[in-house]
Design a protein around this motif. Structure first.
Motif, PDB file in Angstrom:
ATOM      1  N   LYS A  70      37.530  41.269  36.598  1.00 56.89           N
ATOM      2  CA  LYS A  70      36.895  40.991  35.309  1.00 56.89           C
ATOM      3  C   LYS A  70      35.692  41.914  35.089  1.00 56.89           C
ATOM      4  N   HIS A 106      35.260  44.907  31.998  1.00 57.83           N
ATOM      5  CA  HIS A 106      34.213  44.792  30.988  1.00 57.83           C
ATOM      6  C   HIS A 106      32.988  45.661  31.299  1.00 57.83           C
ATOM      7  N   LEU A 127      31.731  37.937  25.407  1.00 62.01           N
ATOM      8  CA  LEU A 127      32.069  37.631  26.803  1.00 62.01           C
ATOM      9  C   LEU A 127      31.891  36.165  27.153  1.00 62.01           C
TER      10      LEU A 127
END
Length: 211
Positions: free
Chosen positions: A191, A195, A210
């Motif tokens: 993750k 991002h 987010l």
């Protein structure tokens, strides 16, 4: 794998930068606790424990470091074992000199005790910083080079000087609160990798996506 980032269990995340070492994978003292990806920089290859002075078992205080911290060269954590009696006529530590002076050994209750030293997540500590016992440095804080930290530093603030004082907030209150809620340092490696563009941005609208 590239989409997972470096292996958090390695000593050197980047083999070409041998001075960068993950703390968690090197320390042997159980009272030094470090989160994954937190590193220190030392061109001489000295053990991290040498950065942590006056750290005696019989006192029991801990140094706790969160995840993703960046600790530059020359940083020193002074622990509670450096404290001397302050309420007596003299602060001189007769007892450690021996030769009969050990009869002046103080009780632990006679010595100032500040508790554990706690460094949050995603903290950047600049070169030659000194951190005194019992200090808490909040998530996302930055400590300027050559500072002496004598008291707690709030999350996402910049501090510098001797003694260190607050210089500014890194972001406005809204963004700080969002980041403290986000706790990106607890995400999976996948993750985080997915991002990185947002984590390396200060765009509030992007960060909101987010949550």
């Amino acid at each position: 794998m590239l989409d997972r980032g470096p292996n958090p269990h390695d000593i050197h995340p980047n083999p070409e930068l041998k001075q960068i070492r993950y703390i968690k994978n090197i320390v042997t003292n159980p009272r030094i606790i470090a989160g994954e990806y937190s590193y220190y920089d030392d061109t001489n290859g000295a053990p991290f424990e040498e950065r942590v002075t006056h750290h005696y078992d019989f006192i029991g205080d801990r140094l706790i470091i969160g995840k993703f911290c960046a600790i530059a060269s020359g940083v020193e954590f002074i622990m509670n074992g450096a404290n001397h009696r302050m309420g007596s006529v003299t602060t001189y530590p007769f007892n450690i000199m021996g030769h009969g002076w050990e009869k002046a050994t103080p009780q632990l209750s006679d010595l100032p005790y500040k508790g554990d030293t706690v460094i949050g997540n995603d903290v950047w500590i600049g070169q030659n910083v000194t951190i005194l016992p019992g200090v808490t440095i909040g998530d996302g804080a930055i400590i300027a080079a050559n500072a002496t930290v004598t008291k707690d530093i709030p999350p996402y603030h910049i501090a510098g000087g001797n003694p260190a004082r607050l210089l500014k907030q890194r972001f406005d209150d809204e963004l700080i609160n969002l980041l403290l809620e986000l706790k990106w340092w607890d995400w999976s490696p996948e993750k985080i990798s997915a991002h990185l563009d947002i984590l390396c941005s200060s765009d509030l609208d992007k960060i909101r996506t987010l949550l």
